[in-house]
Design a protein around this motif. Structure first.
Motif, PDB file in Angstrom:
ATOM      1  N   PRO A  35      -1.383  -8.969  -4.497  1.00  0.00           N
ATOM      2  CA  PRO A  35      -2.505  -9.531  -3.735  1.00  0.00           C
ATOM      3  C   PRO A  35      -3.807  -9.403  -4.522  1.00  0.00           C
ATOM      4  N   VAL A  36      -4.620 -10.450  -4.514  1.00  0.00           N
ATOM      5  CA  VAL A  36      -5.823 -10.458  -5.350  1.00  0.00           C
ATOM      6  C   VAL A  36      -6.803  -9.348  -4.964  1.00  0.00           C
ATOM      7  N   ASN A  37      -6.767  -8.910  -3.708  1.00  0.00           N
ATOM      8  CA  ASN A  37      -7.663  -7.824  -3.302  1.00  0.00           C
ATOM      9  C   ASN A  37      -7.107  -6.443  -3.636  1.00  0.00           C
ATOM     10  N   PHE A  38      -5.881  -6.392  -4.186  1.00  0.00           N
ATOM     11  CA  PHE A  38      -5.300  -5.118  -4.577  1.00  0.00           C
ATOM     12  C   PHE A  38      -4.915  -5.083  -6.054  1.00  0.00           C
ATOM     13  N   SER A  89       0.798  -1.233   0.000  1.00  0.00           N
ATOM     14  CA  SER A  89       0.000   0.000   0.000  1.00  0.00           C
ATOM     15  C   SER A  89       0.831   1.285   0.000  1.00  0.00           C
ATOM     16  N   ASP A 147      -7.592 -12.808 -10.723  1.00  0.00           N
ATOM     17  CA  ASP A 147      -8.478 -12.881  -9.563  1.00  0.00           C
ATOM     18  C   ASP A 147      -8.140 -14.000  -8.589  1.00  0.00           C
ATOM     19  N   THR A 148      -7.360 -14.985  -9.039  1.00  0.00           N
ATOM     20  CA  THR A 148      -7.024 -16.113  -8.165  1.00  0.00           C
ATOM     21  C   THR A 148      -5.524 -16.388  -8.234  1.00  0.00           C
ATOM     22  N   ALA A 203      -5.286 -12.709  -0.573  1.00  0.00           N
ATOM     23  CA  ALA A 203      -5.622 -11.372  -0.065  1.00  0.00           C
ATOM     24  C   ALA A 203      -4.753 -11.028   1.136  1.00  0.00           C
ATOM     25  N   ARG A 204      -4.402  -9.739   1.228  1.00  0.00           N
ATOM     26  CA  ARG A 204      -3.629  -9.224   2.343  1.00  0.00           C
ATOM     27  C   ARG A 204      -4.382  -8.078   2.988  1.00  0.00           C
ATOM     28  N   THR A 205      -4.044  -7.788   4.227  1.00  0.00           N
ATOM     29  CA  THR A 205      -4.784  -6.778   4.973  1.00  0.00           C
ATOM     30  C   THR A 205      -4.339  -5.361   4.666  1.00  0.00           C
ATOM     31  N   ASP A 249      -5.783  -1.722  -7.538  1.00  0.00           N
ATOM     32  CA  ASP A 249      -4.823  -0.691  -7.155  1.00  0.00           C
ATOM     33  C   ASP A 249      -3.549  -0.804  -7.982  1.00  0.00           C
TER      34      ASP A 249
END
Length: 307
Positions: free
Chosen positions: A213-216, A186, A286-287, A304-306, A219
């Protein structure tokens, strides 16, 4: 501690830059620019020093941490201006980067007939293999450590609108561009040096596994899109990242935590790889199993990461 410090004659440096510039000006025959006179330490020659230094000019130094001290073998950058010096990253565990940095600063001060220069310690991003040496700099005189969170990085470099805004940071006769590039992490940034026309790209782009990371993914994709617009406006001779994890064989990386890197890919990447990365980021990521292999890098979605 044993150390190798290598520099290059000014004429050889000028020829290398001319060749790199010519290659970029003719994309159809573009080749990887060659900016370094010596082969980087890669774990294949038995005993090797804990760090190796190669100079791009009298004010710009690239430090590599030996793979024998830590499998990440990161690259660290030290840039001098008239008024201050900027260190980008402090290496992985067991790197002893401060000892090398202190020696380089001492030598620079002698050459310039100076008594001291303020040191700024910033980071390409805040993963452990890039900040492990921070503690060694906390009590160093005349030294400022930039924080590790996006707002701390933004505040220090005067980035009012993170991550869209690109700021300029003055070292004294050497103004750098600071590009926010969150995605891999981030607080990630890149640093562009107009003086040498090099882009220090951290872990967002280097010859190796580009973990996203798949959740980013969104970004990271947005950061690469902004980067692509930036390089369309500014000349770049070479992209210099924070690791080498690829061999010279197209698309082949080393095993994770490899103890040696035989036939290692050059650190330098041509600017054309940015367009290739942009195209690659358009794909579904996505995976974690959607690994995307390119000649000079591999895009690797991870869980995914926080941050």
């Amino acid at each position: 501690m044993a150390r190798w410090i290598w520099s290059r004659p000014a004429l050889q440096w000028s020829v290398a830059l001319l060749a790199a510039s010519t290659a970029i000006a003719h994309p159809a025959r573009a080749a990887t620019p060659v900016l370094f006179a010596e082969r980087w330490i890669d774990g294949t020659n038995g005993v090797e020093p804990a760090t190796q230094v190669q100079a791009l000019d009298d004010d710009t130094f690239v430090i590599r941490q030996s793979v024998k001290t830590n499998f990440e073998a990161p690259f660290v950058y030290l840039l001098f201006g008239r008024d201050k010096a900027l260190l980008i990253d402090t290496g992985a565990e067991d790197g002893n980067i401060r000892q090398t940095v202190d020696r380089l600063i001492s030598d620079w001060l002698v050459r310039k007939k100076r008594a001291d220069i303020p040191l700024i310690v910033a980071h390409s991003h805040s993963h452990g293999d890039h900040i492990a040496g921070d503690d060694a700099f906390r009590q160093r005189a005349n030294t400022t450590l930039v924080g590790l969170k996006p707002d701390e990085v933004a505040n220090f470099f005067g980035i009012a609108k993170w991550p869209e805004q690109i700021s300029r940071y003055e070292l004294g006769g050497r103004k750098l561009h600071i590009l926010p590039t969150p995605g891999h992490q981030s607080a990630a940034i890149m640093v562009y040096d107009p003086k040498l026309r090099i882009l220090l790209s951290g872990d967002t782009l280097y010859p190796g596994r580009l973990y996203v990371p798949v959740n980013f993914v969104a970004d990271n994709r947005a950061s690469v899109n902004r980067l692509s617009m930036f390089v369309a406006r500014y000349p770049i001779r070479a992209v210099l990242g924070a690791h080498i994890e690829m061999s010279r064989e197209k698309g082949r990386d080393y095993a994770h935590e490899a103890a040696a890197h035989p036939d290692e890919h050059p650190l330098e990447l041509p600017v054309a790889t940015i367009a290739e990365l942009k195209a690659g980021m358009r794909a579904s990521l996505d995976t974690p199993d959607e690994r995307q292999v390119h000649d000079d890098f591999i895009i690797v979605p991870v869980g995914a990461r926080t941050e």
